[in-house]
Design a protein around this motif. Structure first.
Motif, PDB file in Angstrom:
ATOM      1  N   ASP A   1     -35.699  18.838   6.814  1.00 49.37           N
ATOM      2  CA  ASP A   1     -35.522  18.420   5.396  1.00 49.37           C
ATOM      3  C   ASP A   1     -36.962  17.932   4.937  1.00 49.37           C
ATOM      4  O   ASP A   1     -37.741  17.608   5.745  1.00 49.37           O
ATOM      5  CB  ASP A   1     -34.630  17.025   5.761  1.00 49.37           C
ATOM      6  N   ALA A   2     -37.242  18.382   3.676  1.00 45.78           N
ATOM      7  CA  ALA A   2     -38.570  18.228   3.130  1.00 45.78           C
ATOM      8  C   ALA A   2     -38.528  18.334   1.896  1.00 45.78           C
ATOM      9  O   ALA A   2     -37.365  18.255   0.810  1.00 45.78           O
ATOM     10  CB  ALA A   2     -39.305  19.677   3.299  1.00 45.78           C
ATOM     11  N   LEU A   3     -39.627  17.733   1.051  1.00 49.97           N
ATOM     12  CA  LEU A   3     -39.810  17.520  -0.278  1.00 49.97           C
ATOM     13  C   LEU A   3     -40.653  18.595  -0.608  1.00 49.97           C
ATOM     14  O   LEU A   3     -41.612  18.774  -0.080  1.00 49.97           O
ATOM     15  CB  LEU A   3     -40.564  16.157  -0.372  1.00 49.97           C
ATOM     16  N   GLU A   4     -40.135  19.560  -1.600  1.00 52.09           N
ATOM     17  CA  GLU A   4     -40.616  20.599  -2.233  1.00 52.09           C
ATOM     18  C   GLU A   4     -41.362  20.536  -3.448  1.00 52.09           C
ATOM     19  O   GLU A   4     -40.781  20.009  -4.314  1.00 52.09           O
ATOM     20  CB  GLU A   4     -39.704  21.793  -2.228  1.00 52.09           C
ATOM     21  N   PHE A   5     -42.455  20.932  -3.536  1.00 51.28           N
ATOM     22  CA  PHE A   5     -43.245  20.843  -4.944  1.00 51.28           C
ATOM     23  C   PHE A   5     -43.705  22.158  -5.312  1.00 51.28           C
ATOM     24  O   PHE A   5     -43.887  23.096  -4.652  1.00 51.28           O
ATOM     25  CB  PHE A   5     -44.583  20.123  -4.688  1.00 51.28           C
ATOM     26  N   ASP A   6     -43.564  22.219  -6.774  1.00 50.69           N
ATOM     27  CA  ASP A   6     -44.016  23.626  -7.510  1.00 50.69           C
ATOM     28  C   ASP A   6     -45.641  23.496  -7.641  1.00 50.69           C
ATOM     29  O   ASP A   6     -46.058  22.491  -8.422  1.00 50.69           O
ATOM     30  CB  ASP A   6     -43.397  23.701  -8.852  1.00 50.69           C
ATOM     31  N   ALA A   7     -46.086  24.139  -7.170  1.00 55.26           N
ATOM     32  CA  ALA A   7     -47.647  24.370  -6.995  1.00 55.26           C
ATOM     33  C   ALA A   7     -48.325  24.254  -8.246  1.00 55.26           C
ATOM     34  O   ALA A   7     -49.283  23.603  -8.586  1.00 55.26           O
ATOM     35  CB  ALA A   7     -48.345  25.381  -5.950  1.00 55.26           C
ATOM     36  N   PRO A   8     -47.938  25.105  -9.269  1.00 60.84           N
ATOM     37  CA  PRO A   8     -48.660  25.220 -10.359  1.00 60.84           C
ATOM     38  C   PRO A   8     -48.467  23.868 -11.107  1.00 60.84           C
ATOM     39  O   PRO A   8     -49.556  23.383 -11.975  1.00 60.84           O
ATOM     40  CB  PRO A   8     -48.250  26.232 -11.330  1.00 60.84           C
ATOM     41  N   LEU A   9     -47.450  23.322 -11.182  1.00 61.62           N
ATOM     42  CA  LEU A   9     -47.317  22.099 -11.841  1.00 61.62           C
ATOM     43  C   LEU A   9     -47.943  20.928 -11.140  1.00 61.62           C
ATOM     44  O   LEU A   9     -48.725  20.114 -11.761  1.00 61.62           O
ATOM     45  CB  LEU A   9     -45.630  21.428 -11.578  1.00 61.62           C
ATOM     46  N   VAL A  10     -48.139  20.798  -9.735  1.00 60.37           N
ATOM     47  CA  VAL A  10     -49.013  19.865  -9.015  1.00 60.37           C
ATOM     48  C   VAL A  10     -50.807  20.082  -9.205  1.00 60.37           C
ATOM     49  O   VAL A  10     -51.264  19.277  -9.656  1.00 60.37           O
ATOM     50  CB  VAL A  10     -48.820  19.918  -7.621  1.00 60.37           C
ATOM     51  N   ARG A  11     -51.155  21.491  -9.629  1.00 58.25           N
ATOM     52  CA  ARG A  11     -52.212  21.860  -9.690  1.00 58.25           C
ATOM     53  C   ARG A  11     -52.706  21.172 -11.090  1.00 58.25           C
ATOM     54  O   ARG A  11     -53.711  20.514 -11.525  1.00 58.25           O
ATOM     55  CB  ARG A  11     -52.739  23.206  -9.791  1.00 58.25           C
ATOM     56  N   ALA A  12     -51.668  21.405 -12.110  1.00 59.36           N
ATOM     57  CA  ALA A  12     -52.072  21.023 -13.401  1.00 59.36           C
ATOM     58  C   ALA A  12     -52.332  19.252 -13.625  1.00 59.36           C
ATOM     59  O   ALA A  12     -52.959  18.729 -14.252  1.00 59.36           O
ATOM     60  CB  ALA A  12     -50.743  21.347 -14.510  1.00 59.36           C
TER      61      ALA A  12
END
Length: 152
Positions: free
Chosen positions: A97-108
């Protein structure tokens, strides 16, 4: 582990909330291939439970596991640095089980919020340094002189 044990501990509560809002929960069965070495790095995960093996291709052989990550650890840092390509492959060892992040959104978000950005970059840099140190130690254990004595 780096000095700060978890990414969220590296930032003030209001920034933690902003970052958390970008993530979504995922449940991954055993033997799920998350990414391949050399492919585009567009996501990352914070592991809630279970383990994920990082591996590296070895020509003519099965991929070699270089590290196993578990609860509270961040899977993936290649998303943060150009050219945004994975340096390893990754596969779940069991159910994860994990929390997944969209990298381009986090970079922004990191670009727009210097306090959050500094916390993320620092945490990732400390994590990479710690993992590099661990890899060096494992290599010395594998290939260093063991029980040998100096001299003829």
């Amino acid at each position: 582990m780096p000095q700060v044990k978890h990414l969220f501990d590296a930032m003030p509560a209001d920034r933690r909330r902003r970052l958390t809002e970008l993530g979504h929960e995922v449940s991954l069965p055993r033997a799920t291939r998350l990414f391949e070495e050399g492919r585009r790095a567009d996501r990352f995960w914070i592991i809630r439970s279970g383990q994920i093996a990082l591996d590296q291709r070895v020509p003519g052989r099965q991929a070699a596991v270089v590290e196993t990550l578990g609860r509270g650890e961040v899977l993936g840092w290649s998303w943060l640095f150009p050219p945004y390509l994975w340096h390893f492959g990754a596969e779940t060892v069991g159910h994860v089980d994990a929390l997944e992040f969209d990298a381009p959104l986090v970079r922004a978000l990191c670009e727009d919020d210097p306090i959050l950005g500094r916390a993320v970059y620092r945490y990732v840099a400390e994590t990479v340094a710690e993992r590099l140190h661990g890899t060096r130690t494992r290599l010395l254990d594998l290939y260093g002189p063991q029980g040998s004595t100096a001299g003829p």
